[in-house]
Design a protein around this motif. Structure first.
Motif, short mmCIF file in Angstrom:
data_model
loop_
_atom_site.label_atom_id
_atom_site.label_comp_id
_atom_site.label_asym_id
_atom_site.label_seq_id
_atom_site.Cartn_x
_atom_site.Cartn_y
_atom_site.Cartn_z
N GLY A 53 -121.71 25.04 -63.28
CA GLY A 53 -122.94 24.34 -62.94
C GLY A 53 -122.74 23.30 -61.86
O GLY A 53 -121.62 22.98 -61.46
N ASP A 54 -123.84 22.78 -61.38
CA ASP A 54 -123.81 21.81 -60.28
C ASP A 54 -124.06 20.38 -60.74
O ASP A 54 -124.52 19.57 -59.95
CB ASP A 54 -124.85 22.19 -59.22
CG ASP A 54 -124.42 23.40 -58.43
OD1 ASP A 54 -123.22 23.71 -58.40
OD2 ASP A 54 -125.30 24.04 -57.83
N SER A 55 -123.78 20.06 -61.98
CA SER A 55 -124.04 18.69 -62.43
C SER A 55 -122.81 18.15 -63.17
O SER A 55 -122.84 17.97 -64.37
CB SER A 55 -125.27 18.64 -63.32
OG SER A 55 -125.11 19.50 -64.43
N CYS A 56 -121.75 17.95 -62.43
CA CYS A 56 -120.55 17.40 -63.04
C CYS A 56 -119.79 16.56 -62.03
O CYS A 56 -120.03 16.63 -60.83
CB CYS A 56 -119.67 18.51 -63.60
SG CYS A 56 -119.08 19.66 -62.37
N VAL A 57 -118.87 15.77 -62.55
CA VAL A 57 -117.99 14.95 -61.72
C VAL A 57 -116.67 15.69 -61.59
O VAL A 57 -116.18 16.26 -62.56
CB VAL A 57 -117.78 13.57 -62.36
CG1 VAL A 57 -116.77 12.76 -61.57
CG2 VAL A 57 -119.10 12.83 -62.46
N GLU A 58 -116.11 15.69 -60.38
CA GLU A 58 -114.85 16.37 -60.14
C GLU A 58 -113.83 15.38 -59.58
O GLU A 58 -114.19 14.44 -58.87
CB GLU A 58 -115.05 17.52 -59.16
CG GLU A 58 -115.98 18.58 -59.70
CD GLU A 58 -116.30 19.66 -58.69
OE1 GLU A 58 -116.22 20.84 -59.06
OE2 GLU A 58 -116.60 19.31 -57.53
N LEU A 59 -112.57 15.60 -59.92
CA LEU A 59 -111.48 14.75 -59.50
C LEU A 59 -110.41 15.59 -58.84
O LEU A 59 -110.13 16.71 -59.28
CB LEU A 59 -110.89 14.05 -60.74
CG LEU A 59 -109.64 13.20 -60.55
CD1 LEU A 59 -109.97 11.93 -59.77
CD2 LEU A 59 -109.02 12.87 -61.89
N ALA A 60 -109.81 15.06 -57.78
CA ALA A 60 -108.69 15.74 -57.11
C ALA A 60 -107.64 14.70 -56.75
O ALA A 60 -107.94 13.53 -56.55
CB ALA A 60 -109.17 16.45 -55.86
N THR A 61 -106.39 15.15 -56.69
CA THR A 61 -105.30 14.31 -56.22
C THR A 61 -104.73 14.96 -54.97
O THR A 61 -104.36 16.13 -54.99
CB THR A 61 -104.20 14.20 -57.29
OG1 THR A 61 -104.77 13.72 -58.50
CG2 THR A 61 -103.10 13.27 -56.86
N VAL A 62 -104.70 14.20 -53.88
CA VAL A 62 -104.17 14.69 -52.61
C VAL A 62 -103.14 13.69 -52.12
O VAL A 62 -103.48 12.54 -51.83
CB VAL A 62 -105.30 14.87 -51.57
CG1 VAL A 62 -104.74 15.32 -50.23
CG2 VAL A 62 -106.35 15.84 -52.07
N SER A 63 -101.91 14.12 -52.05
CA SER A 63 -100.80 13.26 -51.59
C SER A 63 -100.78 11.93 -52.34
O SER A 63 -100.58 10.87 -51.75
CB SER A 63 -100.91 13.02 -50.09
OG SER A 63 -100.84 14.23 -49.39
N GLY A 64 -101.06 11.96 -53.64
CA GLY A 64 -101.04 10.76 -54.45
C GLY A 64 -102.34 9.97 -54.45
O GLY A 64 -102.48 9.02 -55.21
N ASP A 65 -103.29 10.33 -53.59
CA ASP A 65 -104.58 9.66 -53.55
C ASP A 65 -105.58 10.37 -54.46
O ASP A 65 -105.58 11.60 -54.54
CB ASP A 65 -105.14 9.65 -52.12
CG ASP A 65 -104.27 8.86 -51.16
OD1 ASP A 65 -103.67 7.85 -51.59
OD2 ASP A 65 -104.19 9.25 -49.99
N LEU A 66 -106.43 9.60 -55.12
CA LEU A 66 -107.46 10.17 -55.99
C LEU A 66 -108.78 10.27 -55.24
O LEU A 66 -109.16 9.36 -54.50
CB LEU A 66 -107.65 9.29 -57.23
CG LEU A 66 -106.47 9.20 -58.18
CD1 LEU A 66 -106.80 8.22 -59.30
CD2 LEU A 66 -106.11 10.54 -58.74
N LEU A 67 -109.47 11.38 -55.46
CA LEU A 67 -110.78 11.62 -54.85
C LEU A 67 -111.76 12.00 -55.94
O LEU A 67 -111.44 12.76 -56.84
CB LEU A 67 -110.69 12.75 -53.83
CG LEU A 67 -109.66 12.60 -52.72
CD1 LEU A 67 -109.60 13.88 -51.89
CD2 LEU A 67 -109.98 11.41 -51.84
N LEU A 68 -112.98 11.48 -55.85
CA LEU A 68 -114.07 11.84 -56.77
C LEU A 68 -115.22 12.43 -55.97
O LEU A 68 -115.45 12.06 -54.82
CB LEU A 68 -114.60 10.61 -57.50
CG LEU A 68 -113.72 9.95 -58.53
CD1 LEU A 68 -114.42 8.69 -59.07
CD2 LEU A 68 -113.41 10.88 -59.67
#
Length: 62
Positions: free
Chosen positions: A18-33
């Motif tokens: 679905g299109d109603s959620c929060v996503e998290l990623a880690t890139v080179s130690g940095d967090l992205l939301l």
């Protein structure tokens, strides 16, 4: 060439596509939301900032 970002959905999103959620990623130690309904808008956060956000959310649920 940049590697694709691997986004993880919140466990509260129901696990679907679905299109109603929060996503998290880690890139080179940095967090992205990001919100899945607006994937181009990415918010970089610190670990301390994310921890503080989650603590405030939990405090408001009580």
């Amino acid at each position: 060439m940049a590697r694709p970002i691997h986004w993880q959905k919140s466990s509260f999103s129901g696990g679907g596509d679905g299109d109603s959620c929060v996503e998290l990623a880690t890139v080179s130690g940095d967090l992205l939301l990001r919100e899945s309904d607006d994937p181009a808008r990415i918010l970089p956060v610190t670990r301390d900032g994310l921890a503080a956000l989650l603590q405030r959310i939990q405090a408001n649920r009580r």
